[in-house]
Each structure stands twice: as structure tokens, then as C-alpha cells.
Motif scaffolding. Structure first.
Motif, PDB file in Angstrom:
ATOM      1  N   GLY A  93       0.806  -1.210   0.000  1.00 48.18           N
ATOM      2  CA  GLY A  93       0.000   0.000   0.000  1.00 48.18           C
ATOM      3  C   GLY A  93       0.837   1.256   0.000  1.00 48.18           C
ATOM      4  N   GLY A  94       1.942   1.247   0.737  1.00 47.26           N
ATOM      5  CA  GLY A  94       2.790   2.424   0.797  1.00 47.26           C
ATOM      6  C   GLY A  94       3.449   2.748  -0.530  1.00 47.26           C
ATOM      7  N   LEU A  95       4.001   1.747  -1.166  1.00 51.96           N
ATOM      8  CA  LEU A  95       4.664   1.976  -2.443  1.00 51.96           C
ATOM      9  C   LEU A  95       3.666   2.161  -3.576  1.00 51.96           C
ATOM     10  CD1 LEU A  95       7.572  -0.637  -2.234  1.00 51.96           C
ATOM     11  CD2 LEU A  95       7.647   1.811  -1.734  1.00 51.96           C
ATOM     12  N   GLY A  96       2.461   1.653  -3.387  1.00 52.98           N
ATOM     13  CA  GLY A  96       1.456   1.750  -4.443  1.00 52.98           C
ATOM     14  C   GLY A  96       1.380   0.447  -5.201  1.00 52.98           C
ATOM     15  N   VAL A  97       0.199  -0.099  -5.304  1.00 49.54           N
ATOM     16  CA  VAL A  97       0.025  -1.375  -5.995  1.00 49.54           C
ATOM     17  C   VAL A  97       0.551  -1.303  -7.417  1.00 49.54           C
ATOM     18  CG1 VAL A  97      -1.692  -2.995  -6.858  1.00 49.54           C
ATOM     19  CG2 VAL A  97      -1.942  -2.041  -4.585  1.00 49.54           C
ATOM     20  N   MET A  98       0.232  -0.243  -8.108  1.00 45.49           N
ATOM     21  CA  MET A  98       0.670  -0.138  -9.492  1.00 45.49           C
ATOM     22  C   MET A  98       2.162   0.142  -9.594  1.00 45.49           C
ATOM     23  SD  MET A  98      -1.854  -0.889 -11.390  1.00 45.49           S
ATOM     24  CE  MET A  98      -2.307  -2.053 -10.090  1.00 45.49           C
ATOM     25  N   THR A  99       2.732   0.791  -8.586  1.00 44.83           N
ATOM     26  CA  THR A  99       4.173   1.012  -8.582  1.00 44.83           C
ATOM     27  C   THR A  99       4.900  -0.316  -8.510  1.00 44.83           C
ATOM     28  OG1 THR A  99       3.869   3.102  -7.429  1.00 44.83           O
ATOM     29  CG2 THR A  99       6.070   2.160  -7.399  1.00 44.83           C
ATOM     30  N   VAL A 100       4.451  -1.191  -7.607  1.00 51.19           N
ATOM     31  CA  VAL A 100       5.066  -2.507  -7.468  1.00 51.19           C
ATOM     32  C   VAL A 100       4.905  -3.299  -8.749  1.00 51.19           C
ATOM     33  CG1 VAL A 100       4.989  -4.684  -6.209  1.00 51.19           C
ATOM     34  CG2 VAL A 100       4.726  -2.532  -4.979  1.00 51.19           C
ATOM     35  N   ALA A 101       3.693  -3.293  -9.322  1.00 46.89           N
ATOM     36  CA  ALA A 101       3.446  -4.044 -10.550  1.00 46.89           C
ATOM     37  C   ALA A 101       4.303  -3.525 -11.698  1.00 46.89           C
ATOM     38  CB  ALA A 101       1.968  -3.969 -10.916  1.00 46.89           C
ATOM     39  N   SER A 102       4.411  -2.200 -11.818  1.00 49.20           N
ATOM     40  CA  SER A 102       5.213  -1.615 -12.884  1.00 49.20           C
ATOM     41  C   SER A 102       6.691  -1.920 -12.695  1.00 49.20           C
ATOM     42  CB  SER A 102       4.987  -0.100 -12.938  1.00 49.20           C
ATOM     43  OG  SER A 102       3.633   0.182 -13.222  1.00 49.20           O
ATOM     44  N   LEU A 103       7.167  -1.899 -11.442  1.00 50.35           N
ATOM     45  CA  LEU A 103       8.564  -2.208 -11.186  1.00 50.35           C
ATOM     46  C   LEU A 103       8.890  -3.636 -11.580  1.00 50.35           C
ATOM     47  CD1 LEU A 103      11.306  -1.445 -10.051  1.00 50.35           C
ATOM     48  CD2 LEU A 103      10.522  -2.191  -7.817  1.00 50.35           C
ATOM     49  N   LEU A 104       7.976  -4.572 -11.274  1.00 49.23           N
ATOM     50  CA  LEU A 104       8.198  -5.954 -11.685  1.00 49.23           C
ATOM     51  C   LEU A 104       8.287  -6.047 -13.205  1.00 49.23           C
ATOM     52  CD1 LEU A 104       5.810  -7.861  -9.248  1.00 49.23           C
ATOM     53  CD2 LEU A 104       8.294  -7.700  -9.143  1.00 49.23           C
ATOM     54  N   GLY A 105       7.466  -5.247 -13.878  1.00 46.95           N
ATOM     55  CA  GLY A 105       7.543  -5.234 -15.335  1.00 46.95           C
ATOM     56  C   GLY A 105       8.876  -4.723 -15.831  1.00 46.95           C
ATOM     57  N   VAL A 106       9.436  -3.709 -15.134  1.00 51.48           N
ATOM     58  CA  VAL A 106      10.760  -3.191 -15.510  1.00 51.48           C
ATOM     59  C   VAL A 106      11.824  -4.252 -15.327  1.00 51.48           C
ATOM     60  CG1 VAL A 106      12.536  -1.516 -14.897  1.00 51.48           C
ATOM     61  CG2 VAL A 106      10.148  -0.813 -15.001  1.00 51.48           C
ATOM     62  N   LEU A 107      11.780  -4.953 -14.187  1.00 52.80           N
ATOM     63  CA  LEU A 107      12.799  -5.943 -13.899  1.00 52.80           C
ATOM     64  C   LEU A 107      12.742  -7.123 -14.865  1.00 52.80           C
ATOM     65  CD1 LEU A 107      12.587  -6.004  -9.998  1.00 52.80           C
ATOM     66  CD2 LEU A 107      14.236  -4.805 -11.434  1.00 52.80           C
ATOM     67  N   VAL A 108      11.530  -7.444 -15.318  1.00 46.79           N
ATOM     68  CA  VAL A 108      11.384  -8.607 -16.211  1.00 46.79           C
ATOM     69  C   VAL A 108      11.694  -8.243 -17.654  1.00 46.79           C
ATOM     70  CG1 VAL A 108       9.743 -10.271 -17.149  1.00 46.79           C
ATOM     71  CG2 VAL A 108       9.738  -9.761 -14.707  1.00 46.79           C
ATOM     72  N   SER A 109      11.095  -7.171 -18.126  1.00 50.71           N
ATOM     73  CA  SER A 109      11.210  -6.849 -19.553  1.00 50.71           C
ATOM     74  C   SER A 109      12.150  -5.690 -19.848  1.00 50.71           C
ATOM     75  CB  SER A 109       9.826  -6.503 -20.112  1.00 50.71           C
ATOM     76  OG  SER A 109       9.330  -5.331 -19.502  1.00 50.71           O
ATOM     77  N   ARG A 110      12.557  -4.958 -18.802  1.00 50.15           N
ATOM     78  CA  ARG A 110      13.419  -3.780 -18.956  1.00 50.15           C
ATOM     79  C   ARG A 110      12.752  -2.720 -19.831  1.00 50.15           C
ATOM     80  NH1 ARG A 110      17.308  -4.089 -15.076  1.00 50.15           N
ATOM     81  NH2 ARG A 110      18.125  -6.200 -14.956  1.00 50.15           N
ATOM     82  N   ARG A 111      11.446  -2.813 -19.937  1.00 49.52           N
ATOM     83  CA  ARG A 111      10.771  -1.874 -20.820  1.00 49.52           C
ATOM     84  C   ARG A 111       9.344  -1.664 -20.341  1.00 49.52           C
ATOM     85  NH1 ARG A 111       7.520  -2.210 -25.353  1.00 49.52           N
ATOM     86  NH2 ARG A 111       7.750  -0.498 -26.847  1.00 49.52           N
ATOM     87  N   LEU A 112       8.886  -0.402 -20.359  1.00 50.42           N
ATOM     88  CA  LEU A 112       7.507  -0.077 -20.019  1.00 50.42           C
ATOM     89  C   LEU A 112       6.830   0.535 -21.227  1.00 50.42           C
ATOM     90  CD1 LEU A 112       7.660   1.583 -16.483  1.00 50.42           C
ATOM     91  CD2 LEU A 112       6.603  -0.583 -17.075  1.00 50.42           C
ATOM     92  N   ASP A 113       5.598   0.068 -21.527  1.00 47.43           N
ATOM     93  CA  ASP A 113       4.846   0.739 -22.566  1.00 47.43           C
ATOM     94  C   ASP A 113       4.177   1.981 -21.976  1.00 47.43           C
ATOM     95  OD1 ASP A 113       2.720  -0.158 -21.093  1.00 47.43           O
ATOM     96  OD2 ASP A 113       2.152  -1.735 -22.496  1.00 47.43           O
ATOM     97  N   LEU A 114       3.555   2.767 -22.836  1.00 48.23           N
ATOM     98  CA  LEU A 114       3.005   4.044 -22.407  1.00 48.23           C
ATOM     99  C   LEU A 114       1.923   3.876 -21.352  1.00 48.23           C
ATOM    100  CD1 LEU A 114       2.845   7.085 -22.622  1.00 48.23           C
ATOM    101  CD2 LEU A 114       1.307   6.823 -24.589  1.00 48.23           C
ATOM    102  N   SER A 115       1.047   2.875 -21.541  1.00 48.66           N
ATOM    103  CA  SER A 115      -0.038   2.689 -20.576  1.00 48.66           C
ATOM    104  C   SER A 115       0.508   2.353 -19.197  1.00 48.66           C
ATOM    105  CB  SER A 115      -0.997   1.590 -21.048  1.00 48.66           C
ATOM    106  OG  SER A 115      -0.328   0.350 -21.138  1.00 48.66           O
ATOM    107  N   SER A 116       1.556   1.529 -19.137  1.00 49.16           N
ATOM    108  CA  SER A 116       2.149   1.187 -17.846  1.00 49.16           C
ATOM    109  C   SER A 116       2.781   2.404 -17.199  1.00 49.16           C
ATOM    110  CB  SER A 116       3.201   0.085 -18.018  1.00 49.16           C
ATOM    111  OG  SER A 116       2.611  -1.101 -18.490  1.00 49.16           O
ATOM    112  N   ARG A 117       3.417   3.250 -18.024  1.00 47.97           N
ATOM    113  CA  ARG A 117       4.021   4.449 -17.470  1.00 47.97           C
ATOM    114  C   ARG A 117       2.964   5.415 -16.941  1.00 47.97           C
ATOM    115  NH1 ARG A 117       7.938   6.547 -22.001  1.00 47.97           N
ATOM    116  NH2 ARG A 117       6.885   5.039 -23.311  1.00 47.97           N
ATOM    117  N   LEU A 118       1.828   5.486 -17.625  1.00 46.86           N
ATOM    118  CA  LEU A 118       0.750   6.338 -17.143  1.00 46.86           C
ATOM    119  C   LEU A 118       0.221   5.840 -15.808  1.00 46.86           C
ATOM    120  CD1 LEU A 118      -1.211   6.987 -20.453  1.00 46.86           C
ATOM    121  CD2 LEU A 118      -0.168   8.727 -19.008  1.00 46.86           C
ATOM    122  N   VAL A 119       0.075   4.513 -15.694  1.00 47.76           N
ATOM    123  CA  VAL A 119      -0.398   3.930 -14.438  1.00 47.76           C
ATOM    124  C   VAL A 119       0.578   4.248 -13.321  1.00 47.76           C
ATOM    125  CG1 VAL A 119      -0.844   1.780 -13.217  1.00 47.76           C
ATOM    126  CG2 VAL A 119      -1.727   2.100 -15.525  1.00 47.76           C
ATOM    127  N   ALA A 120       1.866   4.059 -13.578  1.00 46.77           N
ATOM    128  CA  ALA A 120       2.874   4.331 -12.556  1.00 46.77           C
ATOM    129  C   ALA A 120       2.905   5.803 -12.190  1.00 46.77           C
ATOM    130  CB  ALA A 120       4.253   3.874 -13.040  1.00 46.77           C
TER     131      ALA A 120
END
Length: 455
Positions: A93-120
Motif C-alpha cells: 500500500g505504501g509503495l502503491g500497488v501499481m508502482t510494485v506491478a510496474s517495477l516488476l515489469g521493468v525488472l522482467v522486460s526492462r521496458r515499459l509501454d506508455l499505458s504502464s508508465r501512465l499507471v505508474a
């Protein structure tokens, strides 16, 4: 007849995601609360009888929304597994659910699409979408470093000064460091920090974590950039740091004066202990929720001062709640400019845009309505006084977690109201309103101007 291709439909969904990232943030928080509730309902999560649905839902919501209001005694009711679930929910909750999800996406794919960046960006309040990926990494690193430092200090203190076994001291240190940084206010002691009211090695590290977590990510990241001199800090950073300092000092003086002779709170402490207790209360009242004195025994006027501090809250983009110090500062500057007859609201040699002024006014008035209406309803249907109800409602909406001691005694439907308030308070009225809006509307014309008589 016109047919759309699968690719077109996928593209349409992508556009929808980009237009309404706030809805995904809400869905993420709802999902985290739902999973947390289910985990806390498990028999293994409780020390004795399993939790009821309301107890599990309330605790999960309070943890994910980093509030700290409780309907059960955390160290007594919940088992080690239950405490671990609460700790994880606080961190998420502190870091933000979408922050955690987006970070996992960065670590896995090293890339964020625009929609993910907007969410973060919606979750972290990042200004530049291009910096979201770096910001996400810094968010987690900063949190882990501060939590680790505070946990180390607390662990040593618990082990050396209070003779706790190393494992238990470590668990207490980690839990309170995470809870403090995320402004959650959950404690593994039935009396919160009251047993450590005069121990600076316990309360000051927790206060430090609370302050840093409550400043907001944009401020902390800008301050940590050594190449940027303070004189060139952004207006947002200057306002946040100035207001934080003023509220900390002003709150400390207020608590010191208001509770100096109260035998149920600070009256039995020496001068140093009173100053430390006042500083702790001033820090925690701005959405953290730990208490080193008995909140239920504070004078009525102290409750009112605490409500004001809770309502203002901390910095934007951090783990604090409330309307935020920048909102309060903008409204104060607007009022001062109007009283002076100045056509522009200015601060630190910069004009505040009309859009920002409207946002601050909208947020403040929505917050007042969200606090007042439930207070009226709950006061009419409960045996408690209006000041007690107002305190609990404000604490829930501002995700503070301080309580006069009546939360567990409220009827279940009143507790549901507090659950909703915690949820709204964590996401923010404007974020929630934006997420629920179907689309942004633009005007191709402007109506003639008018000036109704004011006052």
C-alpha cells in the motif's frame, strides 16, 4: 456495416487504459485489499479464533491504505503469519500497488509501454512520464534503505535495552520501520509507543522514517540530487519542506502547551520527556498514527488541534494522507493575495496557475464534505460524542490511524463507513473522481464572464 479487427479492438483497449490509468490504480488497491482479507480470514492468521469477515476486511483495508486504525489488538489477536500479512500489505500500500506491478515489469522486460508508465505516474505522482522507470527503481531503493537503517537501530535498541531475543527484536525492528516509513501506524505493542514515550532511540527513528516517507517522492528525490542547490529547488519542494518544518515545530509547541499539566498524558514526564512526547505526537498526527501518549485522554482542544494536523497531512506523492501541505499552502497564499488585493497568487517569486488554485479548492472542499457528512450521520446513530466521531472519521479519511479508542466499539455499518473513508483517503478525491469519469471533456467555446456578489 463496419467491422473492427482484433488489432483494432486491442488498440481501443490500450487507448482506454491510457485515458483512465486511475481506474487501474483503484482496481489494484481493491485487489490487494481482497487478497489481504482472504489471507487474514485463514485460521492460521489469528492467534485464537479465526477473524470475522469485518475484522479481516477492516484490517486489510487499514493496512493497504496505510492508515493504522484497528478493530482488534494487533499483537494479541493476530498470529505471526497474520502480522506478516499485515506487514506485506503495508509495504504494498505504501509503495502503491501499481508502482510494485510496474517495477516488476521493468525488472522482467526492462521496458515499459506508455499505458504502464501512465499507471505508474498516477500512482507515484511522477511529473515526467519519461522518468517513471528510473523513479520506480529509486522509490524501492529509497524505501528499503531507510527501512533497513531504521530497523537496524530499533533492533539493537530492543535487544540491548529491553532484553528481547534477537529474532524478536529484529521482527519488531523491521515491522515498525516499515510501518513508520509507510506512515501506517500499525504497532506490535498493544499500547503503540506509549511504553517508549521517553526513549528517543525508539521514537525518533520511527519519527524520522515517518517524516521522510511523508515528504513525498518528488521532494526526496530532488533533495537527494546533490547537484541541485537549495535555491534552485522547485516551488513544490520549497513549499513542502517549509510547511513540514512549520507544522512540526508548531505542532510540537501546541501539544507541549495543551498537554503540559495533563496527568493522563504528559503530566508525569520531565521536561525532556514532554518535549519528546510532543514532537512525537506532532509528527505522528500528520498521518502516521503511532501514539506515545494515550490519545483518548487528550484534552478536547488537543483533539481539535490533532484533527487539523491530520486534515492537512503530509507531502504529495508520498505515503502520507490528508489534503497535503501543498494544497493547504496554495489556499493560504490565495487568501493572502486576495486580502492584499493582488491579482496574482505568488509564492517564491512564482505565480500559482489558476488551474492549480482550482484543484486545491476542489480538493479541500471535497475533503470537508467527505469528513462532515459521515460525521453527522454517525453521530446521529451512535452513542458517542461528535468530537469523538469527528476524530475517527478524520483519522480514517486522512489515513492517519490515531483513535480515541472507539473504533472497535462502533457498529459494523459504521466500520464499513470508515473502510470506505480509508479507501477514498488513500487514493485521493481527485484521483477517484478522475478514474470514475468516462472521458475528459473539452470546450470549443467560452461563455461570457460574470461576477456574482461574494459575501
Amino acid at each position: 456495416m463496419r467491422f473492427s479487427s482484433p488489432a483494432g479492438r486491442e488498440g481501443g483497449r490500450g487507448v482506454a487504459l491510457r485515458r483512465r490509468p486511475g481506474q487501474l490504480v483503484i482496481a489494484g488497491f481493491v485487489g490487494a485489499i481482497a487478497v489481504g482479507t482472504l489471507l487474514l480470514l485463514l485460521p492460521i492468521a489469528a492467534s485464537g479464533e479465526s477473524a470475522t469477515f469485518m475484522e479481516a476486511l477492516f484490517t486489510a483495508t487499514s493496512a493497504v491504505c496505510v492508515t493504522g486504525l484497528i478493530v482488534t489488538d494487533t499483537p494479541v489477536f493476530w498470529s505471526g503469519f497474520g502480522e506478516a500479512v499485515i506487514l506485506v500489505l503495508i509495504q504494498i500500500g505504501g509503495l502503491g500497488v501499481m508502482t510494485v506491478a510496474s517495477l516488476l515489469g521493468v525488472l522482467v522486460s526492462r521496458r515499459l509501454d506508455l499505458s504502464s508508465r501512465l499507471v505508474a505516474a498516477a500512482s507515484t505522482r511522477t511529473v515526467s512520464l519519461g522518468d517513471v522507470r528510473r523513479t520506480l527503481v529509486r522509490v524501492v531503493i529509497l524505501a528499503l534503505v531507510i527501512e533497513a537503517v531504521v530497523a537496524t537501530v530499533l533492533t539493537v535498541r530492543f535487544a540491548v535495552a529491553y532484553d528481547e531475543p534477537l529474532g524478536r527484536a529484529l521482527w519488531h525492528g523491521v515491522f515498525h520501520a516499515v510501518s513508520g516509513y509507510n506512515n501506517a501506524g500499525f504497532a506490535l505493542f498493544s499500547l503503540s509507543l506509549m511504553d517508549f514515550v521517553a526513549d528517543p532511540w525508539i521514537v525518533l527513528p520511527i519519527c524520522f522514517a515517518t517524516i521522510v516517507g511523508g515528504l513525498g517522492l518528488p521532494v526526496v528525490l530532488e533533495v537527494l540530487r546533490g547537484r541541485v542547490r537549495p535555491v534552485r529547488w522547485s516551488v513544490h519542494t520549497k513549499i513542502t519542506l517549509l510547511m513540514t518544518a512549520l507544522l512540526l515545530v508548531g505542532g510540537t509547541v501546541f501539544f507541549l502547551v495543551a498537554e503540559w499539566d495533563n496527568p493522563a498524558t504528559m503530566g508525569g514526564l520531565d521536561t525532556g520527556g514532554r518535549v519528546l512526547a510532543s514532537f512525537t505526537q506532532s509528527t505522528q498526527a500528520r498521518t502516521a498514527g503511532f501514539n506515545s501518549v494515550n490519545t483518548g485522554e487528550l484534552h478536547t482542544e488537543t483533539w481539535l488541534g490533532t484533527i487539523i494536523l491530520m486534515f492537512i497531512g503530509g507531502g504529495s506523492g508520498g505515503t502520507a494522507g490528508g489534503i497535503k501541505v501543498t494544497t493547504f499552502a496554495v489556499l493560504a497564499v490565495v487568501i493572502w493575495s486576495e486580502l492584499r488585493g493582488d491579482p496574482d497568487a505568488t509564492v517564491f517569486d512564482r505565480r500559482i496557475s489558476p488551474a492549480t488554485q482550482r484543484q486545491a479548492l476542489t480538493l479541500a472542499l471535497l475533503a470537508v464534505a467527505i469528513v462532515v457528512l459521515p460525521t453527522l450521520w454517525m453521530t446521529a446513530l451512535s452513542p458517542f460524542t461528535v468530537d469523538q466521531i469527528l476524530f475517527e472519521v478524520t483519522s480514517a479519511f486522512t489515513t492517519t490511524g490515531l483513535s480515541t479508542g472507539i473504533t472497535a466499539q462502533l457498529d459494523w455499518y459504521h466500520q464499513v463507513v470508515l473502510v470506505v473513508l480509508m479507501f477514498i483517503g488513500r487514493l485521493g478525491p481527485i484521483t477517484l473522481g478522475t478514474a470514475l469519469a468516462l472521458r475528459a471533456r473539452g470546450r470549443l467555446y467560452r461563455l461570457p464572464e460574470s461576477a456574482p456578489i461574494i459575501g
